[in-house]
Design a protein around this motif. Structure first.
Motif, PDB file in Angstrom:
ATOM      1  N   GLU A  36       9.691 -12.238  62.083  1.00  0.00           N
ATOM      2  CA  GLU A  36       9.972 -12.749  60.921  1.00  0.00           C
ATOM      3  C   GLU A  36      10.720 -12.539  59.814  1.00  0.00           C
ATOM      4  OE1 GLU A  36      10.972 -16.604  61.403  1.00  0.00           O
ATOM      5  OE2 GLU A  36      10.180 -16.371  63.542  1.00  0.00           O
ATOM      6  N   PHE A  37      10.518 -11.643  59.017  1.00  0.00           N
ATOM      7  CA  PHE A  37      10.164 -10.872  57.693  1.00  0.00           C
ATOM      8  C   PHE A  37      10.639  -9.868  57.555  1.00  0.00           C
ATOM      9  CE2 PHE A  37       6.142 -13.358  58.614  1.00  0.00           C
ATOM     10  CZ  PHE A  37       6.338 -14.193  57.602  1.00  0.00           C
ATOM     11  N   GLN A  38      11.006  -9.081  58.616  1.00  0.00           N
ATOM     12  CA  GLN A  38      12.135  -7.941  58.654  1.00  0.00           C
ATOM     13  C   GLN A  38      12.848  -7.507  59.849  1.00  0.00           C
ATOM     14  OE1 GLN A  38       9.752  -4.489  58.371  1.00  0.00           O
ATOM     15  NE2 GLN A  38       7.596  -5.141  57.887  1.00  0.00           N
ATOM     16  N   GLU A  39      14.236  -8.139  59.332  1.00  0.00           N
ATOM     17  CA  GLU A  39      15.160  -8.523  60.075  1.00  0.00           C
ATOM     18  C   GLU A  39      15.673  -7.224  60.813  1.00  0.00           C
ATOM     19  OE1 GLU A  39      19.699  -8.503  59.657  1.00  0.00           O
ATOM     20  OE2 GLU A  39      18.565  -9.689  58.632  1.00  0.00           O
ATOM     21  N   GLU A  40      15.308  -5.819  60.588  1.00  0.00           N
ATOM     22  CA  GLU A  40      15.579  -4.731  61.484  1.00  0.00           C
ATOM     23  C   GLU A  40      14.210  -3.721  62.489  1.00  0.00           C
ATOM     24  OE1 GLU A  40      12.734  -3.303  58.251  1.00  0.00           O
ATOM     25  OE2 GLU A  40      14.843  -4.423  58.624  1.00  0.00           O
ATOM     26  N   ARG A  41      12.808  -4.907  62.609  1.00  0.00           N
ATOM     27  CA  ARG A  41      11.891  -5.072  63.839  1.00  0.00           C
ATOM     28  C   ARG A  41      11.272  -5.760  64.110  1.00  0.00           C
ATOM     29  NH1 ARG A  41       7.829  -1.974  59.305  1.00  0.00           N
ATOM     30  NH2 ARG A  41       6.794  -1.883  61.121  1.00  0.00           N
ATOM     31  N   ASP A  42      10.689  -5.237  64.917  1.00  0.00           N
ATOM     32  CA  ASP A  42       9.813  -6.007  66.284  1.00  0.00           C
ATOM     33  C   ASP A  42       8.994  -6.603  66.708  1.00  0.00           C
ATOM     34  OD1 ASP A  42      12.794  -6.707  67.449  1.00  0.00           O
ATOM     35  OD2 ASP A  42      13.201  -5.010  68.365  1.00  0.00           O
ATOM     36  N   HIS A  82       3.131   2.493  67.107  1.00  0.00           N
ATOM     37  CA  HIS A  82       3.302   2.326  66.008  1.00  0.00           C
ATOM     38  C   HIS A  82       4.359   3.310  66.211  1.00  0.00           C
ATOM     39  CE1 HIS A  82       2.596   4.079  62.185  1.00  0.00           C
ATOM     40  NE2 HIS A  82       2.175   5.742  62.647  1.00  0.00           N
ATOM     41  N   ASP A  83       4.733   4.168  66.991  1.00  0.00           N
ATOM     42  CA  ASP A  83       5.085   5.347  67.196  1.00  0.00           C
ATOM     43  C   ASP A  83       6.711   5.018  67.428  1.00  0.00           C
ATOM     44  OD1 ASP A  83       3.938   7.359  66.829  1.00  0.00           O
ATOM     45  OD2 ASP A  83       2.839   7.386  68.993  1.00  0.00           O
ATOM     46  N   ASP A  84       6.821   3.235  68.081  1.00  0.00           N
ATOM     47  CA  ASP A  84       8.223   2.785  68.380  1.00  0.00           C
ATOM     48  C   ASP A  84       8.226   1.673  67.177  1.00  0.00           C
ATOM     49  OD1 ASP A  84       8.229   4.200  70.581  1.00  0.00           O
ATOM     50  OD2 ASP A  84       7.277   2.023  71.934  1.00  0.00           O
ATOM     51  N   ALA A  85       8.104   2.075  66.026  1.00  0.00           N
ATOM     52  CA  ALA A  85       8.106   0.918  65.156  1.00  0.00           C
ATOM     53  C   ALA A  85       7.774  -0.497  64.913  1.00  0.00           C
ATOM     54  CB  ALA A  85      10.056   0.766  64.561  1.00  0.00           C
ATOM     55  N   LEU A  86       7.013  -1.440  66.206  1.00  0.00           N
ATOM     56  CA  LEU A  86       6.976  -2.419  66.402  1.00  0.00           C
ATOM     57  C   LEU A  86       5.735  -2.853  65.191  1.00  0.00           C
ATOM     58  CD1 LEU A  86       6.763  -2.403  70.269  1.00  0.00           C
ATOM     59  CD2 LEU A  86       8.656  -3.564  68.669  1.00  0.00           C
ATOM     60  N   LEU A  87       6.112  -3.985  64.736  1.00  0.00           N
ATOM     61  CA  LEU A  87       4.885  -4.563  64.285  1.00  0.00           C
ATOM     62  C   LEU A  87       4.111  -5.442  65.738  1.00  0.00           C
ATOM     63  CD1 LEU A  87       6.866  -6.383  61.280  1.00  0.00           C
ATOM     64  CD2 LEU A  87       5.198  -4.223  61.552  1.00  0.00           C
ATOM     65  N   VAL A  88       2.647  -6.058  65.043  1.00  0.00           N
ATOM     66  CA  VAL A  88       1.825  -7.011  65.802  1.00  0.00           C
ATOM     67  C   VAL A  88       1.815  -7.932  64.822  1.00  0.00           C
ATOM     68  CG1 VAL A  88      -0.238  -7.163  66.510  1.00  0.00           C
ATOM     69  CG2 VAL A  88       0.613  -5.014  66.653  1.00  0.00           C
ATOM     70  N   GLY A  89       2.368  -9.340  65.463  1.00  0.00           N
ATOM     71  CA  GLY A  89       1.711 -10.909  65.025  1.00  0.00           C
ATOM     72  C   GLY A  89       0.777 -11.012  66.121  1.00  0.00           C
ATOM     73  N   LEU A  90       0.003 -11.146  64.784  1.00  0.00           N
ATOM     74  CA  LEU A  90      -1.756 -12.722  65.145  1.00  0.00           C
ATOM     75  C   LEU A  90      -1.160 -13.428  65.224  1.00  0.00           C
ATOM     76  CD1 LEU A  90      -3.376  -9.676  62.579  1.00  0.00           C
ATOM     77  CD2 LEU A  90      -3.139  -9.893  65.508  1.00  0.00           C
ATOM     78  N   ASP A  91      -2.214 -14.250  65.869  1.00  0.00           N
ATOM     79  CA  ASP A  91      -1.836 -15.982  66.620  1.00  0.00           C
ATOM     80  C   ASP A  91      -0.971 -17.000  66.567  1.00  0.00           C
ATOM     81  OD1 ASP A  91      -4.349 -15.326  67.645  1.00  0.00           O
ATOM     82  OD2 ASP A  91      -6.172 -15.459  66.080  1.00  0.00           O
ATOM     83  N   LEU A  92       0.298 -16.959  66.738  1.00  0.00           N
ATOM     84  CA  LEU A  92       1.491 -17.589  66.398  1.00  0.00           C
ATOM     85  C   LEU A  92       0.839 -19.293  66.759  1.00  0.00           C
ATOM     86  CD1 LEU A  92       4.568 -18.082  66.158  1.00  0.00           C
ATOM     87  CD2 LEU A  92       4.942 -17.425  68.345  1.00  0.00           C
ATOM     88  N   SER A  93       1.135 -19.790  65.856  1.00  0.00           N
ATOM     89  CA  SER A  93       0.737 -21.369  66.547  1.00  0.00           C
ATOM     90  C   SER A  93       2.212 -22.365  66.166  1.00  0.00           C
ATOM     91  CB  SER A  93      -0.383 -21.502  66.183  1.00  0.00           C
ATOM     92  OG  SER A  93       0.201 -22.208  64.521  1.00  0.00           O
TER      93      SER A  93
END
Length: 111
Positions: A36-42, A82-93
Motif C-alpha cells: 500500500e505504501f511502496q509501489e515497487e514492493r510486494d 528479506h532476500d526477495d525484497a518482500l515486506l511483511v504485512g501484519l493483521d490486515l483487517s
C-alpha cells in the motif's frame, strides 16, 4: 505512529505466546499482495489470529485457505522474504490497512 508500534508489538506478543501465525494460501501459493505504501514492493500478509485471517477469505481472496505457520517456520521464512525484497504485512483487517514492516525487522523482534 504509536498506533502502528502498538499493533506491531501486539502481533509479536501474540505470535511469541502462541508460537504460530497464519497466512492465506491457494493452489498458486501464499498470498502476496502489492504494498500500500511502496509501489515497487510486494507484501506477504500474516495474521496472529486464525479467525482474523479467515475473515479475509472473501471477494477476490475467496479461493484462499488459512494455513498455520509455526514460529520456527516463520523465522526460517523471513530471511528468504528479506532476500526477495518482500515486506511483511501484519493483521490486515477490513477496517485497517496492514502494518507493513521489513522481514528482517520482524525476525529481529521475534528472536
Amino acid at each position: 505512529m504509536s498506533e502502528h508500534i502498538e499493533r506491531i508489538d501486539d502481533f509479536i506478543s501474540q505470535v511469541k505466546q502462541s508460537k504460530q501465525c497464519f497466512v492465506l494460501s491457494s493452489e498458486s501459493g501464499l498470498l502476496i499482495a502489492p504494498s500500500e505504501f511502496q509501489e515497487e514492493r510486494d507484501v506477504l500478509l500474516l495474521w496472529a489470529s486464525s479467525d482474523e485471517a479467515k475473515q479475509q477469505c472473501s471477494g477476490e481472496w475467496r479461493s484462499f485457505d488459512v494455513i498455520e505457520l509455526d514460529l520456527d517456520d516463520l523465522t526460517d521464512l523471513l530471511p528468504d522474504l528479506h532476500d526477495d525484497a518482500l515486506l511483511v504485512g501484519l493483521d490486515l483487517s477490513d477496517e485497517q490497512i496492514a502494518i507493513e514492516i521489513e522481514a528482517n525487522a520482524l525476525l529481529e523482534a521475534l528472536n
